[in-house]
Design a protein around this motif. Sequence first.
Motif, PDB file in Angstrom:
ATOM      1  N   ILE A  70     -41.335  34.354 -11.230  1.00  0.00           N
ATOM      2  CA  ILE A  70     -40.415  34.084 -10.123  1.00  0.00           C
ATOM      3  C   ILE A  70     -40.220  32.578  -9.956  1.00  0.00           C
ATOM      4  N   LYS A  71     -41.307  31.832 -10.009  1.00  0.00           N
ATOM      5  CA  LYS A  71     -41.237  30.379  -9.856  1.00  0.00           C
ATOM      6  C   LYS A  71     -40.355  29.755 -10.928  1.00  0.00           C
ATOM      7  N   GLN A  72     -40.589  30.152 -12.177  1.00  0.00           N
ATOM      8  CA  GLN A  72     -39.826  29.582 -13.279  1.00  0.00           C
ATOM      9  C   GLN A  72     -38.344  29.976 -13.202  1.00  0.00           C
ATOM     10  N   ALA A  73     -38.076  31.212 -12.769  1.00  0.00           N
ATOM     11  CA  ALA A  73     -36.688  31.670 -12.637  1.00  0.00           C
ATOM     12  C   ALA A  73     -35.955  30.868 -11.561  1.00  0.00           C
ATOM     13  N   LEU A  74     -36.612  30.630 -10.435  1.00  0.00           N
ATOM     14  CA  LEU A  74     -36.002  29.860  -9.347  1.00  0.00           C
ATOM     15  C   LEU A  74     -35.756  28.416  -9.778  1.00  0.00           C
ATOM     16  N   GLN A  75     -36.715  27.831 -10.475  1.00  0.00           N
ATOM     17  CA  GLN A  75     -36.561  26.447 -10.925  1.00  0.00           C
ATOM     18  C   GLN A  75     -35.469  26.321 -11.985  1.00  0.00           C
ATOM     19  N   ALA A  76     -35.267  27.379 -12.772  1.00  0.00           N
ATOM     20  CA  ALA A  76     -34.282  27.330 -13.855  1.00  0.00           C
ATOM     21  C   ALA A  76     -32.864  27.617 -13.383  1.00  0.00           C
ATOM     22  N   ASN A  77     -32.713  28.157 -12.169  1.00  0.00           N
ATOM     23  CA  ASN A  77     -31.372  28.500 -11.664  1.00  0.00           C
ATOM     24  C   ASN A  77     -30.723  27.234 -11.091  1.00  0.00           C
ATOM     25  N   THR A  78     -29.882  26.590 -11.892  1.00  0.00           N
ATOM     26  CA  THR A  78     -29.283  25.311 -11.481  1.00  0.00           C
ATOM     27  C   THR A  78     -28.366  25.482 -10.275  1.00  0.00           C
ATOM     28  N   ASN A  79     -27.672  26.621 -10.206  1.00  0.00           N
ATOM     29  CA  ASN A  79     -26.799  26.860  -9.052  1.00  0.00           C
ATOM     30  C   ASN A  79     -27.604  26.903  -7.759  1.00  0.00           C
ATOM     31  N   LEU A  80     -28.716  27.610  -7.795  1.00  0.00           N
ATOM     32  CA  LEU A  80     -29.551  27.740  -6.601  1.00  0.00           C
ATOM     33  C   LEU A  80     -30.122  26.391  -6.190  1.00  0.00           C
ATOM     34  N   ASN A  81     -30.487  25.577  -7.175  1.00  0.00           N
ATOM     35  CA  ASN A  81     -31.033  24.261  -6.865  1.00  0.00           C
ATOM     36  C   ASN A  81     -29.962  23.287  -6.380  1.00  0.00           C
ATOM     37  N   THR A  82     -28.692  23.622  -6.620  1.00  0.00           N
ATOM     38  CA  THR A  82     -27.597  22.833  -6.062  1.00  0.00           C
ATOM     39  C   THR A  82     -27.495  23.035  -4.555  1.00  0.00           C
ATOM     40  N   ILE A  83     -27.753  24.263  -4.102  1.00  0.00           N
ATOM     41  CA  ILE A  83     -27.565  24.564  -2.688  1.00  0.00           C
ATOM     42  C   ILE A  83     -28.844  24.443  -1.873  1.00  0.00           C
ATOM     43  N   ALA A  84     -29.981  24.265  -2.520  1.00  0.00           N
ATOM     44  CA  ALA A  84     -31.227  24.156  -1.755  1.00  0.00           C
ATOM     45  C   ALA A  84     -32.250  23.345  -2.542  1.00  0.00           C
ATOM     46  N   ASN A  85     -33.005  22.550  -1.823  1.00  0.00           N
ATOM     47  CA  ASN A  85     -34.100  21.806  -2.427  1.00  0.00           C
ATOM     48  C   ASN A  85     -35.300  22.743  -2.542  1.00  0.00           C
ATOM     49  N   LEU A  86     -35.478  23.325  -3.716  1.00  0.00           N
ATOM     50  CA  LEU A  86     -36.525  24.333  -3.895  1.00  0.00           C
ATOM     51  C   LEU A  86     -37.863  23.664  -4.231  1.00  0.00           C
ATOM     52  N   ASP A  87     -38.530  23.193  -3.194  1.00  0.00           N
ATOM     53  CA  ASP A  87     -39.856  22.619  -3.383  1.00  0.00           C
ATOM     54  C   ASP A  87     -40.876  23.756  -3.490  1.00  0.00           C
ATOM     55  N   GLU A  88     -42.130  23.393  -3.690  1.00  0.00           N
ATOM     56  CA  GLU A  88     -43.185  24.393  -3.879  1.00  0.00           C
ATOM     57  C   GLU A  88     -43.278  25.360  -2.692  1.00  0.00           C
ATOM     58  N   ALA A  89     -43.141  24.804  -1.484  1.00  0.00           N
ATOM     59  CA  ALA A  89     -43.276  25.640  -0.284  1.00  0.00           C
ATOM     60  C   ALA A  89     -42.166  26.680  -0.205  1.00  0.00           C
ATOM     61  N   ARG A  90     -40.928  26.271  -0.524  1.00  0.00           N
ATOM     62  CA  ARG A  90     -39.812  27.218  -0.462  1.00  0.00           C
ATOM     63  C   ARG A  90     -39.907  28.254  -1.582  1.00  0.00           C
ATOM     64  N   ILE A  91     -40.314  27.815  -2.754  1.00  0.00           N
ATOM     65  CA  ILE A  91     -40.475  28.758  -3.868  1.00  0.00           C
ATOM     66  C   ILE A  91     -41.525  29.811  -3.511  1.00  0.00           C
ATOM     67  N   LYS A  92     -42.627  29.374  -2.942  1.00  0.00           N
ATOM     68  CA  LYS A  92     -43.679  30.323  -2.543  1.00  0.00           C
ATOM     69  C   LYS A  92     -43.155  31.283  -1.468  1.00  0.00           C
ATOM     70  N   ALA A  93     -42.408  30.735  -0.503  1.00  0.00           N
ATOM     71  CA  ALA A  93     -41.873  31.579   0.576  1.00  0.00           C
ATOM     72  C   ALA A  93     -40.915  32.633   0.027  1.00  0.00           C
ATOM     73  N   MET A  94     -40.078  32.250  -0.950  1.00  0.00           N
ATOM     74  CA  MET A  94     -39.161  33.213  -1.552  1.00  0.00           C
ATOM     75  C   MET A  94     -39.931  34.269  -2.344  1.00  0.00           C
ATOM     76  N   SER A  95     -40.921  33.814  -3.096  1.00  0.00           N
ATOM     77  CA  SER A  95     -41.731  34.750  -3.874  1.00  0.00           C
ATOM     78  C   SER A  95     -42.444  35.750  -2.971  1.00  0.00           C
ATOM     79  N   ASP A  96     -42.950  35.255  -1.840  1.00  0.00           N
ATOM     80  CA  ASP A  96     -43.718  36.110  -0.927  1.00  0.00           C
ATOM     81  C   ASP A  96     -42.897  37.269  -0.363  1.00  0.00           C
ATOM     82  N   VAL A  97     -41.588  37.053  -0.134  1.00  0.00           N
ATOM     83  CA  VAL A  97     -40.787  38.102   0.526  1.00  0.00           C
ATOM     84  C   VAL A  97     -40.097  39.037  -0.467  1.00  0.00           C
TER      85      VAL A  97
END
Length: 770
Positions: free
Chosen positions: A168-195
Motif C-alpha cells: 500500500i505504501k509503495q502504491a501510494l508513493q508511486a501514484n504521481t496523480n495522488l501526490n499532486t493533490i496531497a502531500n503524502l507523508d508517512e503519517a498520511r500514508i499510514k492513515a490511508m493504509s489503516d482505513v
Amino acid sequence: MGCNQSTSAGSVGRESKANVDEQTYMFLCKVKLLKRLPQDELPALAKSATEVEFKPGQSIIKQGEEGNEFFMIKKGTADVEINGKKVAGLKAGDYFGENALLRNEPRNATIKANSQVVTLKITRQAFSSLGLQDKLEFPKRGAVGGGVAVQAEIKPPSEKSTEDVQLIKQALQANTNLNTIANLDEARIKAMSDVMWKEPVAKGTAIIKQNDLQADYFYIVKSGSFSISKAEDVKEGQSVESAAAAQLGSVEAGGSFGELALLYFAPRAATITANVDSEVFVTARQQFKEILLRANEAETKQNLDYVGRCEVFSAALKDSEKKELAAAMHEMTFSKDETIFEQGETGTQFFLLVEGSVVVLKDGKEVASLRATPEKAPYFGEKALENKEPRAATIKVTSSRARTLWVDKETFEVLLGSLSELIKRGKDGDTVVAKSVAPTAADAKRFGVIKFADLKKHGLLGCGGFGAVELVEETKTGNMFALKALSKGYVVKSGMQASVMSEKNVQLMCDSPFIVKLFETYNSPEHLYFLLELALGGELYATYNKRNMWGNEACAKFYVAGTVLAFEHLHGKKIVFRDLKPENLLLTEEGRVKLTDMGLAKVIFGKTYTTCGTPDYFAPELIASKGHTHAVDWWTLGILTFELMSGHPPFESATPMQIYAKVQKGINAVVFPKKLKGDVETLVKGLCNSNPTERLAMKKGGIQNIKTQKWFASFGWSDMEGLSMKPPYVPTVKSKKDMKNFSANKEDMPPQIPYKDPKTGWDKDFATSA
C-alpha cells in the motif's frame, strides 16, 4: 450529403477532386468542435482543406508554439508527447489543433509522426473567411462538484500483513496523480493504509464503469490485473485531449486507480475490468478528506493557541467559543514600515499580532511598542468589535515582517455575539449572549409573485453540468425570463441537495446590477426551477470565440471590472463564488456584464473544505484540500484576466491532473504571451499568488488594491459602478425574444434521472411560488 454516408473513392489512379472533398467532408463530420456547426457548412469547409504529408519522426506541431492550423490524420500514426513524454497515440481519423481555428494559444502537446503521415489541414484564415466562428455552438466547460457521496458504503478496515502495508505504501508513493493533490507523508500514508479494506474482484467484473456517477472509491491492486478501456467509437475519431485522457493499458499488482474520486465528485472517465480473479484494497473519498482535515487541524490548533494568549479573549471566552473564533480568523501579513491601520480610519477589523513587532503612534508620536512572544499575542483594534469609531491610533510595523490574525465585527457577532457582553459575562458566566443574525436571503416576494402556470416556453438558451436554461415569457405581462431546470433525480444521485438549497438562498441574497437576479423558484415532481433575470447578449465565452475578442484590452478591463464589483457585493455578504469562468458571465442587450450560476456559491465564515469549481480555474488550496476562503475567487479573477487577454487559461492541459500539476508549480512558471506583459502581468501574478493571504485583494486595502492597480490606471470605476460607462461591445439583440446570441445543443443536456423521493424532505422549502 450526410454524416452517416460512406466515403467514396476511386478504385484506380488519382481520386477525383469531388471524391477528395467528399472524403474530407466525412472526416470533418467526426470532429466534436465541427459537429457544432450546421451540417450544410461543412462542404465549403472541406474544400478549404489542404493535404500535407509528414515523414516519420517529423513534428507536425510542437508544444508551446502558437498555432493557427487544425489537422486531421488521413493516413498513418502519430505520438502525442507532453513535456517530452509520450502520453497517447493518434491514428487515421484522429485530429488535433481545433482550438487554433478560433484563437491563438500555445499548443498543449507535440504531435510527432511515427510513420509516413498524411494530414488534412485547415487554417484559421480559411475558417474565418467562411464566417464559421459565428455559427459554432460553444459548450460550457463543466464544473466539478462536491456532492455528498450518499451511497458510498464504508467497510471496516481489513487486517493487513507487513507485506500488505508495504505494498500500500509503495502504491501510494508511486501514484504521481495522488501526490499532486496531497502531500503524502508517512503519517498520511499510514492513515490511508489503516482505513483501507480488502475486496475480491472476479474475472470480467468492471469495478469502475465509464460515466458512472457513483465515483467514490480509490483502489490499490493487491493481486491480479485490470485493463483500462474507454468507450470511444473508433469511427468517430478522437482529439488529443480524449487520447491523452484515455490512458489505456493495464494496472497490475501494486498499481492503483481512481484517485480523482478522492478529490471531488465527477463521473468516471474510463472502465476498469478485472482480467483475472483479483483483490484490491479500497478507501472512500470521505475517509481521504478526513485524513487531510486532520492535518489542517494543526493550523486551527495554532490559531487557538494565539487566541488563548490574548488577554481579552482568555478572560471573556469559553473554550468552545475560542475554538469557533480560531477557526474563523484570517491571516494577513505586513512588511517593515507598513501601517496596519491609521489613526482616524473607521475600523471593522480586530487584530492579533502573532509574529513580529509594531509601534503604536498617536498624533505621530510613539506611545507604545508591541511584540509577539510565545507567551503573549498582543492585540489592537478591539474597539472595532464594539462600534465603528475612528481608530484611536496608528499601528506601524517595525520588524522585517509582521503576521497577524484578524476577524471583523460582523463575523465575530454572528459566531459569538457582542464583545462587550461577552466581557461582562466572562468565561465562567452562565448568561446567554445573543448572537447577530447571519446574512440572510432577501424577501422572495420583493419582485412580486410569478406563477409557473403563467410561463410560456420559447426555446433553449443553454445547458450546463447540472441544468438546462430556457427562454420563457410571463403571459400576463409579456415579461421575459430565463428558466433554469434541474433534474431532481440527478441532484439526489450526485448528492447535491444541500448545494441546490444553498444556490437558492445565496441567489436571493444578491441584489447587484453585476449579478443575475432570482425572481422565483418552483418545485415539480421531477424538477426544481429557478426563474432568473434574462441577459440576451449571450455568454462571454461564446461571444469571445465568435467575435475573436481574445486579447482586446478594453473588453478585458470592462468584464474584469464588472466581475470585481460582483465579487465585492458577494464577499460583503460573506459569499464565496468558486466557479468564475467566461461561461458564467452573461452580457445584457446593452453590453453590460452579469455574473451568473450560484450553484457552487456558499456563505462562509473562516474556511470551507469542499473541492469544487472548474479545473482550469482551481486554486492550489482547492487541489490540496487545505480549506479555502474568499481568496479562491481572487485567484479565479487572475485566471479570467489571463484567459481574456490570451485566449486560454494559464495552466491549460489535456487532463485535470496535468492542470493540477502545473498549478502546484505556480504562476511564475507560466510563460506570459506578449499581450500579457507589463501591468496586466503584474495584476495576474498579484491575484494568482500561491499563498491565499498574499493575493492582492486579501492584503491591506482589499479590493481597492485591484481598483488602483496600474492596469486600471485610467479606468473610470465610478462610471462602471454607476452603469454610465459605455460598454466596449454591444451585442445585436433584435427583440426581447431574440435567442440568436445563444446556441444550445441538446447533446450537452445533463442526465435526466427519474426521481425517487427519499422522503427526507430536503426540497420542501425550495419553492417561493406555485
